[in-house]
Design an enzyme around this catalytic site. Structure first.
Site, PDB file in Angstrom:
ATOM      1  N   ARG A 200      -3.590  -0.490   5.652  1.00  0.00           N
ATOM      2  CA  ARG A 200      -4.325  -1.740   4.749  1.00  0.00           C
ATOM      3  C   ARG A 200      -3.548  -2.960   4.368  1.00  0.00           C
ATOM      4  O   ARG A 200      -3.803  -3.935   4.805  1.00  0.00           O
ATOM      5  CB  ARG A 200      -4.561  -1.249   3.484  1.00  0.00           C
ATOM      6  CG  ARG A 200      -5.847  -0.120   3.495  1.00  0.00           C
ATOM      7  CD  ARG A 200      -5.357   0.387   2.151  1.00  0.00           C
ATOM      8  NE  ARG A 200      -4.309   1.746   1.619  1.00  0.00           N
ATOM      9  CZ  ARG A 200      -4.147   2.234   0.664  1.00  0.00           C
ATOM     10  NH1 ARG A 200      -5.203   2.212  -0.440  1.00  0.00           N
ATOM     11  NH2 ARG A 200      -3.362   3.006   0.767  1.00  0.00           N
TER      12      ARG A 200
ATOM     13  N   ASP B 279      -8.405   3.983   1.403  1.00  0.00           N
ATOM     14  CA  ASP B 279      -7.413   4.075   2.288  1.00  0.00           C
ATOM     15  C   ASP B 279      -8.199   4.822   3.515  1.00  0.00           C
ATOM     16  O   ASP B 279      -8.771   6.010   3.312  1.00  0.00           O
ATOM     17  CB  ASP B 279      -6.470   5.104   1.476  1.00  0.00           C
ATOM     18  CG  ASP B 279      -4.965   5.855   2.583  1.00  0.00           C
ATOM     19  OD1 ASP B 279      -5.591   5.470   4.223  1.00  0.00           O
ATOM     20  OD2 ASP B 279      -4.656   6.247   2.061  1.00  0.00           O
TER      21      ASP B 279
ATOM     22  N   CYS C 115       0.691  -1.050   0.359  1.00  0.00           N
ATOM     23  CA  CYS C 115       0.000  -0.652   0.242  1.00  0.00           C
ATOM     24  C   CYS C 115       1.512   1.103  -0.470  1.00  0.00           C
ATOM     25  O   CYS C 115       1.839   1.092  -0.151  1.00  0.00           O
ATOM     26  CB  CYS C 115      -0.960  -0.302   1.172  1.00  0.00           C
ATOM     27  SG  CYS C 115      -0.400  -0.101   2.756  1.00  0.00           S
TER      28      CYS C 115
HETATM   29  P1  4NP Z   1      -2.340   2.855   4.084  1.00  0.00           P
HETATM   30  O1  4NP Z   1      -2.356   4.781   4.593  1.00  0.00           O
HETATM   31  O2  4NP Z   1      -1.265   3.296   3.108  1.00  0.00           O
HETATM   32  O3  4NP Z   1      -3.003   1.596   4.261  1.00  0.00           O
HETATM   33  O4  4NP Z   1      -0.912   3.102   4.996  1.00  0.00           O
HETATM   34  C1  4NP Z   1      -1.645   5.202   4.778  1.00  0.00           C
HETATM   35  C2  4NP Z   1      -0.469   5.607   5.478  1.00  0.00           C
HETATM   36  C3  4NP Z   1       0.629   6.986   5.943  1.00  0.00           C
HETATM   37  C4  4NP Z   1      -0.104   7.899   5.323  1.00  0.00           C
HETATM   38  C5  4NP Z   1      -1.205   7.976   3.966  1.00  0.00           C
HETATM   39  C6  4NP Z   1      -1.534   6.400   3.833  1.00  0.00           C
HETATM   40  N1  4NP Z   1       0.198   9.261   5.688  1.00  0.00           N
HETATM   41  O5  4NP Z   1       0.430   9.757   4.261  1.00  0.00           O
HETATM   42  O6  4NP Z   1       1.421   9.149   6.053  1.00  0.00           O
END
Ligand code: 4NP
Length: 150
Positions: free
Chosen positions: A16, A120, A10
């Site tokens: 995720r 997300d 991800c």
């Molecule tokens: P992930 O969610 O891609 O599902 O781990 C996110 C976690 C952190 C960030 C964005 C999406 N961020 O911008 O730090």
């Protein structure tokens, strides 16, 4: 079934893909399927960190412990290290594909949900539970497909 290595990807590798990693690993273990499962993020902001506390809590509520997992950034060498690279959304798909250096890399990369994307949940606390349920349902289906192929 032959050992297979699967990488979940991800953006941040804290919401995720750690859920997908932990759930697929646990369900494979319950079915005595020999899978190696890991996860990575296309971004590097959270490298070395534990999963987001909301993912840890949602997972724990459904019987999965993902608290020991640590974030890492996707690296092109992972195209060689894994048999299947399952990404959560179309941005992940674009970013991972852009690092591929040949068709044998590209053919390993697919959306985890097949056609849909895993939304997300980072900016919406209410999304963690539905995201977990969506990932869990797809994990069951994926393991069934892998069992049928073996
Ligand atoms: P992930 O969610 O891609 O599902 O781990 C996110 C976690 C952190 C960030 C964005 C999406 N961020 O911008 O730090």
């Amino acid at each position: 079934m032959a050992d297979m290595k699967i990488l979940m990807v991800c953006l941040g590798n804290i919401c995720r893909s750690p859920l997908a990693e932990g759930i697929v690993r646990e369900l494979a273990k319950q079915r005595s399927l020999h899978l190696e499962v890991a996860s990575a993020g296309t971004g590097n902001w959270h490298t070395g960190q534990a999963p987001d506390h909301r993912s840890i809590a949602a997972a724990f509520a459904h019987g999965y412990d993902i608290s020991m997992q640590r974030a890492q950034q996707f690296h092109p060498k992972m195209f060689e290290d894994y048999d299947l690279i399952l990404v959560m959304d179309n941005n992940n798909l674009k970013d991972v594909r852009s690092l591929a250096t040949g068709p044998e890399h590209l053919q390993k990369v697919r959306l985890f949900l097949g056609e849909d994307q895993v939304q997300d949940p980072y900016y919406d606390d209410q999304l963690f539970e539905p995201v977990l349920l969506q990932i869990e349902a797809r994990a069951e289906q994926l393991l069934f497909e892998l069992e049928m192929q073996s």
